[in-house]
Write a protein that holds these residues in place. Structure first.
Motif, PDB file in Angstrom:
ATOM      1  N   ARG A   1       0.699  -1.234   0.174  1.00  0.00           N
ATOM      2  CA  ARG A   1       0.040   0.149  -0.026  1.00  0.00           C
ATOM      3  C   ARG A   1       0.798   1.419  -0.112  1.00  0.00           C
ATOM      4  O   ARG A   1       1.979   1.303   0.546  1.00  0.00           O
ATOM      5  CB  ARG A   1      -0.910  -0.109   1.302  1.00  0.00           C
ATOM      6  CG  ARG A   1      -1.952  -1.081   0.916  1.00  0.00           C
ATOM      7  CD  ARG A   1      -2.997  -1.183   1.989  1.00  0.00           C
ATOM      8  NE  ARG A   1      -4.020  -1.898   1.756  1.00  0.00           N
ATOM      9  CZ  ARG A   1      -3.976  -3.332   1.845  1.00  0.00           C
ATOM     10  NH1 ARG A   1      -2.820  -3.871   2.193  1.00  0.00           N
ATOM     11  NH2 ARG A   1      -5.053  -4.088   1.469  1.00  0.00           N
ATOM     12  N   PHE A   2       0.480   2.274  -0.666  1.00  0.00           N
ATOM     13  CA  PHE A   2       1.018   3.495  -0.876  1.00  0.00           C
ATOM     14  C   PHE A   2       0.024   4.783  -0.788  1.00  0.00           C
ATOM     15  O   PHE A   2      -1.037   4.563  -1.269  1.00  0.00           O
ATOM     16  CB  PHE A   2       1.663   3.709  -2.249  1.00  0.00           C
ATOM     17  CG  PHE A   2       2.562   4.956  -2.472  1.00  0.00           C
ATOM     18  CD1 PHE A   2       4.041   5.029  -2.147  1.00  0.00           C
ATOM     19  CD2 PHE A   2       1.802   6.034  -2.934  1.00  0.00           C
ATOM     20  CE1 PHE A   2       4.440   6.166  -2.181  1.00  0.00           C
ATOM     21  CE2 PHE A   2       2.291   7.134  -3.503  1.00  0.00           C
ATOM     22  CZ  PHE A   2       3.804   7.356  -2.981  1.00  0.00           C
ATOM     23  N   SER A   3       0.459   5.723  -0.106  1.00  0.00           N
ATOM     24  CA  SER A   3      -0.366   6.803   0.159  1.00  0.00           C
ATOM     25  C   SER A   3       0.019   7.980  -0.634  1.00  0.00           C
ATOM     26  O   SER A   3       1.363   8.277  -0.399  1.00  0.00           O
ATOM     27  CB  SER A   3      -0.490   7.173   1.695  1.00  0.00           C
ATOM     28  OG  SER A   3      -1.239   8.382   1.942  1.00  0.00           O
ATOM     29  N   CYS A   4      -0.785   8.680  -1.514  1.00  0.00           N
ATOM     30  CA  CYS A   4      -0.293  10.112  -1.930  1.00  0.00           C
ATOM     31  C   CYS A   4       0.026  10.969  -0.941  1.00  0.00           C
ATOM     32  O   CYS A   4      -0.547  11.003   0.104  1.00  0.00           O
ATOM     33  CB  CYS A   4      -1.755  10.526  -2.762  1.00  0.00           C
ATOM     34  SG  CYS A   4      -1.304  11.965  -3.339  1.00  0.00           S
ATOM     35  N   PRO A   5       1.014  11.867  -1.205  1.00  0.00           N
ATOM     36  CA  PRO A   5       1.511  12.525  -0.233  1.00  0.00           C
ATOM     37  C   PRO A   5       0.697  13.980  -0.024  1.00  0.00           C
ATOM     38  O   PRO A   5       1.060  14.709   0.852  1.00  0.00           O
ATOM     39  CB  PRO A   5       3.019  12.957  -0.793  1.00  0.00           C
ATOM     40  CG  PRO A   5       2.969  12.685  -2.285  1.00  0.00           C
ATOM     41  CD  PRO A   5       1.853  11.640  -2.555  1.00  0.00           C
ATOM     42  N   ASP A   6      -0.141  14.012  -0.689  1.00  0.00           N
ATOM     43  CA  ASP A   6      -1.245  15.296  -0.687  1.00  0.00           C
ATOM     44  C   ASP A   6      -1.939  15.099   0.488  1.00  0.00           C
ATOM     45  O   ASP A   6      -2.695  14.411   0.733  1.00  0.00           O
ATOM     46  CB  ASP A   6      -2.168  15.443  -1.973  1.00  0.00           C
ATOM     47  CG  ASP A   6      -3.137  16.614  -1.758  1.00  0.00           C
ATOM     48  OD1 ASP A   6      -3.192  17.359  -0.750  1.00  0.00           O
ATOM     49  OD2 ASP A   6      -3.603  16.984  -2.606  1.00  0.00           O
ATOM     50  N   PRO A   7      -1.758  16.061   1.661  1.00  0.00           N
ATOM     51  CA  PRO A   7      -2.565  15.856   2.865  1.00  0.00           C
ATOM     52  C   PRO A   7      -3.821  16.069   2.820  1.00  0.00           C
ATOM     53  O   PRO A   7      -4.491  15.776   3.807  1.00  0.00           O
ATOM     54  CB  PRO A   7      -1.623  16.912   3.678  1.00  0.00           C
ATOM     55  CG  PRO A   7      -0.928  18.142   2.742  1.00  0.00           C
ATOM     56  CD  PRO A   7      -0.780  17.200   1.598  1.00  0.00           C
TER      57      PRO A   7
END
Length: 93
Positions: A73-79
């Motif tokens: 799993r990977f999360s987009c860095p856009d908060p």
């Protein structure tokens, strides 16, 4: 070399593009990105996951290492967006 499927699994915020749950693309050999017709991939998310994609394509997974996990799993860095992607090996070439 593994072919990868990257899919939007969940969105925990607001993605302004918008990426949608279920959107996906395939990373094939030599960096070829296949996107379904009419769809797109966010440049910011893509540039953030770029360092791990070649590792997952090329590394022979060893038991216990994160590269051996099924469905990294990977999360987009856009908060604000917090789009969660699932990266899966779909075949070895």
């Amino acid at each position: 070399m593994y072919k990868l499927k990257i899919t939007v699994e969940r969105i925990d915020g607001y993605c302004s593009l918008p990426m949608l749950v279920g959107d996906s693309f395939i990373l094939e050999e030599r960096g070829k990105i296949m996107i379904p017709e009419g769809k797109f991939i966010c440049m910011w998310a893509l540039q953030s996951m770029m360092p791990i994609l070649p590792i997952l394509q090329r590394t022979e997974p060893r038991k216990g290492e994160w590269t051996s996990l099924s469905g990294v799993r990977f999360s987009c860095p856009d908060p604000d967006g917090r789009v969660q992607y699932r990266i899966e090996r779909i075949e070895e070439e």
